[in-house]
Design a protein around this motif. Structure first.
Motif, PDB file in Angstrom:
ATOM      1  N   ARG A   1       0.700  -1.268  -0.060  1.00 35.22           N
ATOM      2  CA  ARG A   1       0.168  -0.119  -0.560  1.00 35.22           C
ATOM      3  C   ARG A   1       1.210   1.280  -0.007  1.00 35.22           C
ATOM      4  NH1 ARG A   1      -5.190  -1.217   4.048  1.00 35.22           N
ATOM      5  NH2 ARG A   1      -4.933  -3.336   4.525  1.00 35.22           N
TER       6      ARG A   1
ATOM      7  N   GLN B   1      -0.148   4.163  -2.273  1.00 40.02           N
ATOM      8  CA  GLN B   1      -1.711   4.170  -2.609  1.00 40.02           C
ATOM      9  C   GLN B   1      -1.526   5.574  -1.873  1.00 40.02           C
ATOM     10  OE1 GLN B   1      -3.785   0.968  -1.181  1.00 40.02           O
ATOM     11  NE2 GLN B   1      -3.011  -0.950  -2.788  1.00 40.02           N
TER      12      GLN B   1
ATOM     13  N   LEU C   1      -4.084   6.455   0.743  1.00 50.01           N
ATOM     14  CA  LEU C   1      -5.088   6.245   2.013  1.00 50.01           C
ATOM     15  C   LEU C   1      -5.412   7.131   2.393  1.00 50.01           C
ATOM     16  CD1 LEU C   1      -3.139   3.780   3.397  1.00 50.01           C
ATOM     17  CD2 LEU C   1      -4.404   3.214   1.694  1.00 50.01           C
TER      18      LEU C   1
ATOM     19  N   GLY D   1      -6.925   4.044   5.230  1.00 53.62           N
ATOM     20  CA  GLY D   1      -7.650   3.538   4.403  1.00 53.62           C
ATOM     21  C   GLY D   1      -8.171   2.125   5.464  1.00 53.62           C
TER      22      GLY D   1
END
Length: 891
Positions: A338, A341, A343, A356
């Motif tokens: 992650r 990403q 979040l 997240g």
């Protein structure tokens, strides 16, 4: 990979390699010197193990010495050129070898064409087998390695851990370059594949560290979980040592210490297993647990067996390792999967937010400055079921600050309110308690619970440690609240929505077994503990008394249902006198069902369910009638006869036929059977009247009935060995008897009913199987004196390792003019048939039996009389019966 503050230095005094070379040079055949060297090396390592040497020196020392012997063996073979290398891979590649670990070898070729190497390769491998090495080997070219590693994550995992033993190092470097994360299996794909692999592995072990016979490598918290951390770190960081994970900020010194100590302990146990079994054994079977406990210096105490102390240490280590594995893999997930990403962040309050979907602190100083937040975090998760879990950094902060939970912390009213708010939250409270236990908060806040963590009972009945069982019980309680629970647990699912205060149920569940391992009656100890908890948390006197009563009597309902004759009105009345009111009964029923299911998955079956349901219904009826207005036995008999007669006449059975048959039956018959059963039996007897063969009726619960067992009704002439013959015949059919009601009419005919289940604890419903049972029983019981052979099946391995003393308790049941015999004995095939033979020898008549198999032992209750129908009161007769049972069943 190397661990905390340890650097391996080979001990060259362990075995004289120069002397070995000299002996080898003067030997006509190299096989004998190599065999001797391996044998002597292992013997010296074993001696040092018994003397308490550092396990790391032994495991790594064996790998180092094997490197030297393999290099010598390699040099004795003629290799055509430098296009081949001998490489250690897998566990051996990490430099770890237990006494019987596979020696994983890669014969690495530079080119695909192996023609020139086939003859020396065959000779080399054959030589290794001849000298007794347990090798796992593969012959691969560089291209093979790349192709197979690309296709299979287990192959690249094995090849990642490699060391050169002999041949050109450049070959191994070329392999490492081809297998690097830049070429194949980048860190994110590798991590995701290995994580799924671990999830699958953990699933095979029910996602629990707590097994009676755990696997040291593969169970959660085992060696594979340690290796998993190393594999992922190596792929992501390119590191060779765990200390480098600390340097990269993914682990701290305290966590490295947990990893190091846990690995050392598991290595000790694994080494001992290999040494004792003389094979590569990773299952910590009952066969070996006692021996290893003794080897490690544990001693029996009045409170706990040595093996229980040893297993508690095992469970504590693997629990810590499993928790660390969870936290570190989640950390890797956040960074590796992650990390790129964006979040979503949602603020929950001034102290916490989610990122997240995972909760985290908004300040790293939070737990130090506001220790109450360690409880608030779980309260927020209880109130926000959409939160998926705790972020790794916050888990670490919890672990780093949980030492602040001391007596002063526990006495703080604010903290007490927070804990009670968690218990009173509307969501999944047991899930939060499991999380609190996983992160070490629950045992800190409730020291009584902390003492139970990892505590086991060395038997086949309690298959979980006390803490694991307790948390499973709470999980079952929560499960009763789900819509689909009404199919399997209809009464509990209905009652749990009627209980006025669920928090009292969570409290009783938490404390019901908390007194175990502390000497004395654990129910009484737990009742005192829960009283103190309730007072400390300002729970009302009324609720405190209810919680304490539930803990003190949490075994009462299951023991009454399984060991008492609940068709007896006096038994119902005695039970109701202890329960006193319907609220207690409702709470106790729900707690009992959860307790049975959480103790052992094999315990709960339709028959136990029906017993509890019957006891609950009869007790509720008694409480509503009033304890001062108990049911009269004569009224009970009169009502049963009247209802059964009415049902029979409705289907066309004449009154005269009914009366003629019933004249020979005593009152006990109408106390033991419900009207519907009497109708079924009466119909069968009247229809069978002309046949000289025994009448055998079998009734299975319908498919829509979740509860009950298969009923077998037998009507035949009464003979002395009929019960023994019936038990033997049922054993031959692979049936287990769970209840027996023995009624003999005045004209000496039996009306015997047995509740039977198959070996999986399920009722028999298949019509063909039922007909097979009926025919077999008719054939065997046509002449009971032609006694069926008592089953002598092989006793299961696990049962052999538990010494259960045979105990016989005899006491009187004056209200029913009979004697109660309670038998505790080791479980074995044919046990009931043997008991029946002893009863026959001792001129004992059986009226009722309650059969309970609890792991490795049986706890059976028999209601008996003399052949004349009198209680067995003669002390000499009692002593002879007791001695005979112990003599036959205690071997």
């Amino acid at each position: 990979m190397l661990l905390h503050h340890y650097r391996f230095e080979p001990d060259t005094s362990l075995y004289d390699l120069e002397a070995f070379r000299t002996e080898l040079a003067g030997s006509r055949s190299p096989i004998a010197p190599f065999k001797t060297a391996l044998r002597e090396l292992q013997a010296r390592l074993d001696d040092r193990f018994r003397a308490g040497a550092d396990i790391r020196d032994l495991v790594r020392g064996r790998a180092w010495y094997l490197d030297q012997l393999l290099a010598i063996a390699w040099a004795r073979h003629a290799w055509p050129d430098d296009g081949i290398a001998l490489v250690a891979v897998g566990g051996y590649g990490r430099g770890e070898l237990h006494p019987h670990s596979d020696v994983d070898l890669l014969l690495l070729l530079e080119d695909d064409d192996d023609t020139a190497y086939r003859e020396p390769l065959t000779a080399f491998i054959t030589f290794l087998w001849d000298i007794g090495l347990e090798i796992g080997h593969s012959v691969r070219s560089l291209n093979d390695c790349e192709r197979e590693a690309l296709a299979d994550v287990t192959v690249i995992t094995n090849l990642l851990e490699s060391r050169l033993i002999a041949g050109p190092e450049v070959l191994r470097e070329k392999m490492r370059e081809r297998l690097s994360a830049e070429h194949i299996w980048p860190a994110d794909r590798f991590f995701e594949a290995k994580w799924q692999e671990q999830i699958t592995r953990h699933y095979r072990y029910n996602n629990s560290e707590y097994h009676l016979e755990p696997n040291l490598k593969s169970s959660p918290g085992g060696l594979r979980d340690i290796q998993m951390i190393g594999w992922v770190a190596k792929r992501h960081f390119g590191t060779e040592q765990y200390v480098d994970i600390v340097a990269n900020g993914f682990m701290n010194d305290a966590e490295l210490r947990i990893l190091s100590q846990g690995q050392a302990f598991l290595w000790q146990v694994r080494y001992a297993l290999h040494m004792l079994t003389d094979r590569a054994e990773d299952r910590l079977l009952f066969d070996h647990q006692r021996t290893i406990a003794e080897l490690f210096g544990f001693k029996d105490t009045p409170e706990r067996l040595a093996v229980e102390q040893f297993m508690k240490r095992y469970y504590r280590h693997v629990t810590a390792l499993a928790g660390l594995n969870d936290m570190l893999l989640q950390h890797f997930d956040e960074v590796i999967l992650r990390g790129r990403q964006t979040l979503k962040t949602v603020q929950l309050n001034e102290r916490f937010e989610t990122m997240g979907g995972y909760i985290q602190v908004r300040s790293r100083k939070l737990f130090r400055e506001q220790p109450a937040a360690m409880l608030e975090l779980f309260l927020l998760m209880a109130r926000h079921p959409e939160i998926e879990g705790v972020r790794a950094d916050t888990i670490r902060l919890i672990r780093d600050h949980r030492h602040q939970i001391d007596d002063h912390y526990r006495d703080d009213p604010h903290h007490q309110r927070l804990f009670m708010e968690i218990l009173r939250a509307p969501g999944n409270v047991p899930r939060q308690l499991r999380r609190m236990n996983r992160y070490g908060i629950l045992g800190k806040y409730l020291p009584e619970f902390g003492r139970a963590v990892g505590l086991m009972q060395h038997d086949l009945f309690h298959i979980y440690t006390v803490d694991a069982h307790t948390l499973r019980l709470l999980k079952f309680l929560h499960g009763f609240r789900k819509p689909d629970a009404k199919d399997e647990f209809p009464v509990a699912a209905a009652l749990i929505h009627q209980l006025p205060k669920l928090d009292l149920l969570w409290i009783a569940g938490l404390f019901h077994d908390i007194g175990k391992g502390r000497g004395g009656d654990h129910s009484e100890i737990g009742a005192r503990d829960v009283e103190q908890f309730c007072k400390r948390h300002h729970i009302s006197t009324h609720d405190t008394k209810l919680a304490s009563w539930l803990v003190e009597h949490h075994l009462l309902m299951s023991m009454t249902a399984q060991k008492r004759d609940i068709s007896d009105p006096d038994v119902i009345r005695d039970f109701a006198l202890v329960v006193r009111n319907e609220a207690r009964l409702d709470y106790l029923y729900v707690l009992t069902v959860a307790d049975i299911n959480a103790t052992n998955p094999t315990l709960w079956n339709g028959w136990r369910a029906s017993l509890l349901r019957q006891l609950y219904a009869e007790t509720k009826r008694a409480l509503r009638r009033g304890l001062k207005n108990p049911p009269d036995r004569d009224d009970w008999v009169r009502e049963t006869r009247s209802e059964a007669r009415s049902l029979l006449q409705t289907i066309g059975v004449g009154r005269a036929q009914i009366d003629t048959l019933w004249e020979s039956l005593g009152e006990d018959y109408f106390l033991q059977y419900a009207p519907s059963e009497i109708v079924w039996q009466t119909q069968g007897i009247l229809a069978h009247n002309a046949s000289p063969l025994p009448l055998v009726l079998i009734s299975a619960p319908t498919l829509d009935m979740a509860e009950g067992g298969t009923k077998v009704f037998i009507h035949t002439r009464s003979v002395d060995d009929l019960f023994a013959a019936t038990a033997a015949a049922m054993e031959q059919l692979g049936l287990s008897i769970h209840d027996a009601r023995i009624v003999t009419s005045h004209n000496n005919w039996t009306l015997n009913t047995f509740i039977v289940l198959d070996n999986n604890g399920q009722p028999i419903r298949d019509p063909d199987r039922i007909e097979e049972m009926r025919q077999h029983l008719v054939e065997e019981l046509d002449d009971p004196d032609d006694y069926p052979e008592i089953v002598t099946r092989h006793t299961p391995r696990q049962l052999k390792h538990f010494k259960v003393p045979t105990e016989v308790l005899i006491e009187q049941d004056p209200a029913n003019e009979r004697t109660l015999l309670e038998l505790t004995a080791p479980d074995r095939p044919g046990l009931l048939a043997r008991v029946g033979r002893i009863f026959m020898e001792q001129n004992i008549a059986l009226s009722t039996a309650k059969i309970a198999t609890l792991g490795e032992r049986v706890e059976d209750v028999f209601f008996i009389t003399t052949k004349a129908g009198e209680p067995v009161t003669d002390p000499l007769h009692q002593q002879q019966l007791r001695e005979r049972l112990i003599e036959v069943l205690g071997v």
